[in-house]
Design a protein around this motif. Sequence first.
Motif, short mmCIF file in Angstrom:
data_model
loop_
_atom_site.label_atom_id
_atom_site.label_comp_id
_atom_site.label_asym_id
_atom_site.label_seq_id
_atom_site.Cartn_x
_atom_site.Cartn_y
_atom_site.Cartn_z
N UNK A 40 -1.36 -10.55 -8.72
CA UNK A 40 -0.88 -10.65 -10.10
C UNK A 40 0.44 -9.91 -10.31
N UNK A 41 1.01 -9.33 -9.25
CA UNK A 41 2.30 -8.67 -9.38
C UNK A 41 2.30 -7.25 -8.83
N UNK A 42 3.37 -6.52 -9.15
CA UNK A 42 3.55 -5.14 -8.73
C UNK A 42 3.53 -4.26 -9.98
N UNK A 43 2.74 -3.21 -9.96
CA UNK A 43 2.66 -2.28 -11.10
C UNK A 43 3.05 -0.89 -10.61
N UNK A 44 4.21 -0.44 -11.02
CA UNK A 44 4.75 0.84 -10.57
C UNK A 44 3.79 1.97 -10.91
N UNK A 45 3.43 2.74 -9.90
CA UNK A 45 2.56 3.90 -10.10
C UNK A 45 1.09 3.64 -9.82
N UNK A 46 0.69 2.39 -9.67
CA UNK A 46 -0.72 2.07 -9.43
C UNK A 46 -1.22 2.71 -8.13
N UNK A 47 -0.42 2.64 -7.07
CA UNK A 47 -0.82 3.22 -5.80
C UNK A 47 -1.01 4.73 -5.88
N UNK A 48 -0.16 5.37 -6.66
CA UNK A 48 -0.26 6.82 -6.83
C UNK A 48 -1.59 7.17 -7.50
#
Length: 254
Positions: A40-48
């Motif tokens: 569904x895309x890239x969400x900045x900070x999700x991996x953190x």
Amino acid sequence: MNRRRRVFEGKGKIMYEGPEPGTLIQFFKDDAFSADSAATGIIDGKGVLNNRISEYVFGHLNTIGIPTHFIRRLNMREQLVREVEMIPLIISVRNVAAGSLARRLGLEEGTPLPRSIVEFFLNAEELGNPLVTEEHITAFGWATPPELDDIMALAIRINDFLTGLFLGAGIQLVDFKIECGRLYEGDMMRIILADEISPDSCRLADLSTHERLDRDASAANPGDLFRAYSEVARRLGIMNENEPARAAGPVLVK
């Protein structure tokens, strides 16, 4: 700087060769995906956020004696973990009817189950991760009967702990998925928890409002996923209470 050898890449993580034999570095990506595994895309900070939430959960599981692959967090996106021989199963523990269970059995979403139910799925995305029985698992040699007993015992203990952990934060644990592996130590082998536990692998809902606090929160707006994951981190005490969630990334407690 030497390039690290990539061992495996999945939807939410990349596994790199670790600094010592028998270790791996687990890197958490910002890629977002739906319950049916569609990107569904890239969400900045999700991996953190996932890194820190999974670190928090695995650290507590280690403390209470549940064996896991987690060693320590290396930085905001990476963990040092033990290398294990992964068992090709996804173990789903369900407390409330939702998702495929509700569809298969004709249950209304949100119906409490008579007791927690453990289901097994073959970890084969190209086949849609099909539901399998213990008979399938032992017949095809994916795990032995004693290993299945260990996996079941681990799953129930983890469910008991997570249910209480999230309940204390005002969150209902609807269900969650885990993966296990074989850890070899000399002549000994034991089954341990691997992979991650985060809002990517759990269905979570606010106890009062029933608002979703997991990856399905992004169905209408990807920004909702970041806010939902941030709220989980905040309630667990990982993220500063007075820090508003924002697209530039979360501010986390050191």
